[in-house]
Design an enzyme around this catalytic site. Structure first.
Site, short mmCIF file in Angstrom:
data_model
loop_
_atom_site.label_atom_id
_atom_site.label_comp_id
_atom_site.label_asym_id
_atom_site.label_seq_id
_atom_site.Cartn_x
_atom_site.Cartn_y
_atom_site.Cartn_z
N LEU A 137 -1.78 -1.70 -6.29
CA LEU A 137 -3.21 -1.40 -6.18
C LEU A 137 -3.72 -1.58 -4.76
O LEU A 137 -4.66 -0.93 -4.34
CB LEU A 137 -4.01 -2.32 -7.11
CG LEU A 137 -3.72 -2.16 -8.61
CD1 LEU A 137 -4.31 -3.32 -9.39
CD2 LEU A 137 -4.28 -0.83 -9.11
N GLY A 138 -3.12 -2.47 -4.06
CA GLY A 138 -3.58 -2.72 -2.71
C GLY A 138 -2.83 -3.90 -2.13
O GLY A 138 -2.02 -4.53 -2.81
N GLY B 178 -0.89 -11.12 0.31
CA GLY B 178 -0.05 -10.61 -0.77
C GLY B 178 -0.41 -9.21 -1.19
O GLY B 178 -1.36 -8.61 -0.66
N VAL C 44 -1.22 -6.58 -4.52
CA VAL C 44 -1.73 -6.64 -5.89
C VAL C 44 -1.19 -5.44 -6.67
O VAL C 44 -1.27 -4.30 -6.21
CB VAL C 44 -3.28 -6.64 -5.89
CG1 VAL C 44 -3.81 -6.68 -7.32
CG2 VAL C 44 -3.80 -7.84 -5.11
N LYS D 137 -1.30 -10.47 -8.37
CA LYS D 137 -1.18 -10.66 -6.93
C LYS D 137 0.15 -11.37 -6.67
O LYS D 137 0.40 -12.45 -7.18
CB LYS D 137 -2.34 -11.50 -6.40
CG LYS D 137 -2.37 -11.63 -4.90
CD LYS D 137 -3.76 -12.04 -4.46
CE LYS D 137 -3.90 -12.13 -2.97
NZ LYS D 137 -5.29 -12.30 -2.55
N ASP E 149 -16.91 -14.83 2.17
CA ASP E 149 -16.32 -13.52 2.50
C ASP E 149 -16.96 -12.39 1.71
O ASP E 149 -16.29 -11.44 1.31
CB ASP E 149 -14.81 -13.57 2.24
CG ASP E 149 -14.06 -12.48 3.02
OD1 ASP E 149 -14.64 -11.93 3.97
OD2 ASP E 149 -12.92 -12.17 2.66
N1 LIG Z 1 -8.37 -7.64 -10.01
C1 LIG Z 1 -8.14 -6.50 -9.35
N2 LIG Z 1 -8.24 -5.32 -9.96
C2 LIG Z 1 -8.02 -4.19 -9.29
N3 LIG Z 1 -7.69 -4.12 -8.00
C3 LIG Z 1 -7.57 -5.27 -7.33
C4 LIG Z 1 -7.79 -6.52 -7.97
N4 LIG Z 1 -7.63 -7.49 -7.05
C5 LIG Z 1 -7.31 -6.88 -5.92
N5 LIG Z 1 -7.28 -5.55 -6.07
C6 LIG Z 1 -6.96 -4.56 -5.06
O1 LIG Z 1 -5.93 -5.06 -4.26
C7 LIG Z 1 -6.34 -5.10 -2.90
C8 LIG Z 1 -5.77 -6.34 -2.27
O2 LIG Z 1 -6.45 -7.45 -2.79
P1 LIG Z 1 -6.31 -8.88 -2.18
O3 LIG Z 1 -7.26 -9.78 -2.85
O4 LIG Z 1 -4.89 -9.27 -2.14
O5 LIG Z 1 -6.63 -8.65 -0.70
P2 LIG Z 1 -7.94 -8.48 0.08
O6 LIG Z 1 -9.13 -8.49 -0.82
O7 LIG Z 1 -7.80 -7.27 0.87
O8 LIG Z 1 -8.04 -9.79 0.93
P3 LIG Z 1 -7.05 -10.84 1.55
O9 LIG Z 1 -6.59 -10.25 2.82
O10 LIG Z 1 -7.89 -12.01 1.74
O11 LIG Z 1 -5.93 -11.15 0.61
C9 LIG Z 1 -7.84 -5.06 -2.93
O12 LIG Z 1 -8.32 -4.41 -1.83
C10 LIG Z 1 -8.16 -4.31 -4.18
O13 LIG Z 1 -8.25 -2.93 -3.88
#
Ligand SMILES: Nc1ncnc2c1ncn2[C@@H]1O[C@H](COP(=O)(O)OP(=O)(O)OP(=O)(O)O)[C@@H](O)[C@H]1O
Length: 614
Positions: A234-235, A240, A242, A257, A353
């Site tokens: 997803l991202g 990490g 996800v 994650k 944040d």
């Molecule tokens: N619960 C979720 N449901 C759907 N997509 C999610 C979920 N959590 C995260 N994502 C997707 O995964 C991506 C990465 O999330 P993640 O929390 O790891 O990183 P981040 O928000 O970019 O911040 P960080 O760099 O602090 O880890 C997000 O941008 C989002 O698009």
């Protein structure tokens, strides 16, 4: 285009920077940043960063990274789950080609196997569970978690590049009573992990996903990676990646994650990961993520959370006409975010944040605040400032706050704070007495309780450039008021489609935040009350900022929110309900099924009728 695969970069706002962009602030110098408690596994000697360099990484141009030039150890990017390596070129580009996460492992099979040399989940304790763990370890090592190709979706290394390690200077009036943990135990089952597997989440009683996890745990003793099928990435964030994942055979979908522990350790981000996990373990709120389970393998630490199919608010905003939300829609989203922040503050968590990228949209259109690795935990001491008893005098008094270093706080320290008996401050000296509370427009007959960390102080330099509060930039120390500043920026961005202090580059942005007066664009036309609220929130001096004294209550009482039924907000109709997420569109083994993730398949998860938080 599926919003989940849309890059989360703020394309229209991005700086065209390649490589690190050092920013030196000429007119002020961030205060020395000190580390209060060096961690054992992250042996950072207390240091002073008098010439701190603010850098923006190309991957996340909108996020501040404070790099200690002496250590020079900040690495960006996520680990390649297949190779276990951080892609070397990930800092140079956000192109999808740099993110070749997987290698084909079976000829002719479009689904790539992700070899996760896992041991079992580490939940539970005691001999039996250890035994289970060992058995499961054998099972897991022969099992492979499947992951779809999803190459087309790997267009983004989203997320915020953040401070490489937490260096919170904690101004504490009382030492924490929490266990002083070290991050070295992250790979082991921490006390918090053990607690979490037994944490009661009363609001998950009707959640089929929660039940499925519990049933699996009851059946197999522990839950590990082999219980899940990873369907799609997803991202990817700073600590990490996800994945959309299915609890095998359950048709229950989760966001998992996955963090590479080796990579976290080498990049000194174990504490951030630990902080996020421990915060997630505490949460039980409709607008905050549910951590269904957490487990570790030899190599990975995995958090299993609720999956939000609606993308994030940044992406959703880009799809609006004019790239801004209507005032009504903005009101809905900020109201829900406000409740989430209020709840976090009551737990002693300063979020730090807030930005549209971190506000995800659930399948029912309501929001979920995500990403807690930059949050700061404090101990709160709720204070009754206004009694319902008319005979009682009312006083305003900041609640006593004790920040705890991220490494030495745990759920058991935080959770009970909401249950404290409120203290009623009766007569004090006249100096402390304030004649009357400014209660805004509403006269509430209810007792008013402040349980937010209004006195907390941290010296960390964290956040996203456009969202940074002036006191963070100036290094003056900051508390929960930073969340109200970011809340103001967030509201402004939803209403106007841009942030108020954006400059030509990160350096200019920081100068603007500190020195530039707030201005509103002529269009779109926004109500006086909305602008008034933004003005109240974007006061540069935190002590004069709206909500500084009484937290979210002050904001709720602002005329902008007139008519909002706070208690029933999750029953309100969201501005937009995301299209059902179609599992069949995913490449890989699920492609042949016609399963959709819809409210029907996740039945019971959003039975929010019995709302009793507020
Ligand atoms: N619960 C979720 N449901 C759907 N997509 C999610 C979920 N959590 C995260 N994502 C997707 O995964 C991506 C990465 O999330 P993640 O929390 O790891 O990183 P981040 O928000 O970019 O911040 P960080 O760099 O602090 O880890 C997000 O941008 C989002 O698009």
């Amino acid at each position: 285009m599926d919003s989940k695969t849309t890059p989360k970069t703020r394309s229209e706002q991005q700086d065209k920077t390649t490589g690190n962009h050092a920013v030196k602030l000429a007119t002020w110098k961030p205060s020395p940043l000190q580390i209060s408690k060096p961690s054992k596994s992250e042996p950072t000697t207390p240091r002073t960063l008098e010439k701190s360099v603010l850098t923006s990484t190309p991957k996340h141009t909108d996020t501040v990274v404070l790099t200690d030039p002496k250590l020079n150890q900040h690495h960006e990017g996520s680990t390649d789950l297949t190779t276990g390596k951080v892609p070397a070129n990930i800092t140079k580009s956000s192109e999808p080609t740099n993110l070749s996460l997987k290698q084909p492992t079976q000829q002719g099979d479009p689904v790539e196997l992700l070899q996760l040399n896992g041991t079992a989940g580490l939940e539970g304790s005691g001999d039996q569970e250890k035994k289970n763990s060992e058995q499961s370890s054998i099972k897991d090592s022969s099992a492979s978690a499947k992951v779809s190709d999803g190459t087309s979706s790997l267009t983004k290394t989203s997320g915020s590049a953040k401070i490489s390690d937490r260096a919170d200077f904690i101004e504490s009036r009382k030492s924490s009573t929490c266990r002083a943990s070290t991050s070295s135990d992250v790979s082991d089952e921490s006390i918090c992990s053990r607690l979490s597997s037994r944490v009661n989440k009363p609001h998950k009683a009707n959640d089929s996903r929660w039940e499925a996890i519990q049933a699996m745990r009851a059946r197999d003793g522990v839950i590990g990676l082999s219980h899940f099928r990873l369907l799609k990435r997803l991202g990817c964030g700073d600590i990490g990646s996800v994945y959309l994942s299915e609890l095998s055979g359950s048709k229950c979908y989760f966001a998992m994650k996955v963090m590479d522990k080796g990579s976290l350790a080498s990049r000194k981000k174990l504490l951030r990961a630990q902080t996020e996990r421990e915060i997630l373990q505490c949460l039980d709120h409709p607008f905050l993520p549910t951590l269904y389970t957490h487990f570790e393998t030899d190599k990975f630490s995995c958090l299993v959370m609720e999956f939000c199919p609606g993308g994030d608010l940044h992406t959703l905003r880009q799809r609006q006409p004019g790239k801004y939300f209507t005032e009504q829609a903005a009101k809905f989203y900020v109201a829900e975010v406000l409740l989430a922040l209020e709840y976090l503050h009551m737990l002693g968590i300063i979020y730090r944040d807030l930005k549209p990228e971190n506000v995800l949209v659930r399948e029912d259109g309501h929001i979920m605040l995500s990403d807690f690795d930059l949050s700061l935990r404090c101990a709160v001491s709720p204070t009754l400032i206004k009694s319902s008893n008319p005979d009682c005098e009312t006083f305003v008094r900041s609640n006593a706050i004790f920040c705890v270093h991220p490494a030495c706080s745990e759920p058991s320290c935080m959770a009970p704070t909401t249950c404290f008996s409120p203290r009623l401050f009766s007569s004090k000296s006249k100096k402390e007495r304030k004649p009357k509370l400014e209660t805004g427009n509403q006269v509430s007959p209810l007792p008013e309780l402040v349980a937010e960390p209004t006195d907390a102080r941290s010296m960390s330099f964290v956040g996203t450039h456009e969202y940074l509060a002036p006191e963070i930039i100036k290094g003056e120390g900051h508390g929960s008021a930073v969340d109200w500043w970011t809340f103001g920026i967030f509201l402004y961005e939803l209403l106007f489609g841009k942030t108020p202090f954006k400059g030509s580059g990160n350096r200019a942005t920081l100068f603007n935040v500190v020195g530039q007066a707030l201005r509103f664009p002529e269009s779109p036309v926004v109500s006086f009350s909305a602008r008034d609220l933004v003005r109240g929130l974007l006061v540069k001096e935190p002590q004069h900022r709206l909500a500084f004294k009484r937290g979210a209550t002050e904001i709720k009482q602002h005329p902008f929110f007139e008519g909002v039924n706070w208690a029933l907000i999750r029953c309100a109709s969201p501005p937009e309900i995301p299209k059902p997420f179609e599992i069949e569109r995913l490449p890989g083994p699920v492609a042949s099924t016609s399963q959709k993730v819809t409210p029907a398949t996740a039945k019971g998860s959003d039975n929010y009728l019995e709302f009793d938080f507020f």
